[in-house]
Design an enzyme around this catalytic site. Sequence first.
Site, PDB file in Angstrom:
ATOM      1  CE  LYS A  31      -3.836  -2.179   2.572  1.00  0.00           C
ATOM      2  NZ  LYS A  31      -3.419  -3.491   2.730  1.00  0.00           N
TER       3      LYS A  31
HETATM    4  P1  OMP Z   1      -7.938 -10.708   5.911  1.00  0.00           P
HETATM    5  O1  OMP Z   1      -9.308 -10.215   6.741  1.00  0.00           O
HETATM    6  O2  OMP Z   1      -7.453 -11.920   7.575  1.00  0.00           O
HETATM    7  O3  OMP Z   1      -8.789 -12.192   4.989  1.00  0.00           O
HETATM    8  O4  OMP Z   1      -7.056 -10.421   5.774  1.00  0.00           O
HETATM    9  C1  OMP Z   1      -6.968  -9.223   4.731  1.00  0.00           C
HETATM   10  C2  OMP Z   1      -6.008  -8.646   3.929  1.00  0.00           C
HETATM   11  O5  OMP Z   1      -6.002  -7.704   2.844  1.00  0.00           O
HETATM   12  C3  OMP Z   1      -4.826  -7.833   4.704  1.00  0.00           C
HETATM   13  O6  OMP Z   1      -4.034  -7.987   4.486  1.00  0.00           O
HETATM   14  C4  OMP Z   1      -5.579  -6.590   4.845  1.00  0.00           C
HETATM   15  O7  OMP Z   1      -4.280  -5.424   4.411  1.00  0.00           O
HETATM   16  C5  OMP Z   1      -5.594  -6.774   2.922  1.00  0.00           C
HETATM   17  N1  OMP Z   1      -6.511  -6.152   2.541  1.00  0.00           N
HETATM   18  C6  OMP Z   1      -7.515  -5.366   3.274  1.00  0.00           C
HETATM   19  O8  OMP Z   1      -7.536  -5.638   4.126  1.00  0.00           O
HETATM   20  N2  OMP Z   1      -8.860  -4.058   2.817  1.00  0.00           N
HETATM   21  C7  OMP Z   1      -8.643  -3.430   2.352  1.00  0.00           C
HETATM   22  O9  OMP Z   1      -9.573  -2.456   1.428  1.00  0.00           O
HETATM   23  C8  OMP Z   1      -7.224  -4.219   0.599  1.00  0.00           C
HETATM   24  C9  OMP Z   1      -6.296  -4.754   2.011  1.00  0.00           C
HETATM   25  C10 OMP Z   1      -5.436  -5.140   0.478  1.00  0.00           C
HETATM   26  O10 OMP Z   1      -4.494  -4.250   0.033  1.00  0.00           O
HETATM   27  O11 OMP Z   1      -5.329  -7.077   0.113  1.00  0.00           O
END
Ligand code: OMP
Length: 277
Positions: free
Chosen positions: A98
Amino acid sequence: TSFFAKLEARVNDVDSLLCVGLDPHSKDIGSDDVKTPEDKCAAAFTFCKTIIDATLPYAACYKPNAAFFEALGSQGETTLERVLKEIPSNVPILLDVKRGDIGSTATAYAEACYEHLKADAVTLSPLMGWDSVAPFVTESYAHKGAFLLCKTSNPGSNDILALNLANGEKLYERIAKLAHDWSTSSGASLGLVVGATDSVALANARKAAGEKAWILAPGVGAQGGDLEAALRAGMNSNGTAMLIPVSRGISRAEDRAAAAKELMVKINETRKKLKSE
Ligand code: OMP
């Protein structure tokens, strides 16, 4: 080959739109019990390696989030490098960093992601504009890809990204259009991040970005996103161009292989259902 060509080849090979997250939260690596930085890094490596081994047949790509490795201190970067070496070369690596900074600084970030960590693509914040994005996806990195934060999965995404612009469009819609325009004018491989927690935004972003754009839709599992509603809203008319990243929903399942398979099958069943409607 460009990033999206590599991704599409892998998606077709395994018939999967599942992106497996590699997020070693401190809780997952027992950092209350393990004492030394070496022990923490060893635990994080094992955590990621066992996830890769369990999910490889179902993974369209892997998405390590750099935060959890930076949190490990000076040896965290080496640990991430070691983890990424465990991923076969035909499976794309999307490094979640990011980033978003002025061009000269972005160039250094790009070097860190691609020269040392061998990522195929990254996540970026586009709020500083095209010159902050370009170093990751043009010139010597024209074959790499980037997913631009458009409408993120967190509650705070409404604070800024959903604001109405003077012409009535939402800021995230403007970002989706810019991704389309920047890709067209530069040839860069740009996708979007739109949370699976907001299917209205997914539908709007898809409309604004067009049929070709790949959308990464986090939020399924621990964040409560509705997988089927997200797929309906976000896929293109061919039932593709969407990646579903899941981290904790797989890493904390009792049987990670079964959890990944179940997600992949559910995604594919929804794709089939939508095609036949
Ligand atoms: P879980 O919720 O455990 O599946 O993790 C979500 C992953 O996606 C984490 O690494 C977050 O940093 C990432 N993420 C988001 O949750 N929301 C977003 O809007 C963007 C991301 C990302 O860019 O992957």
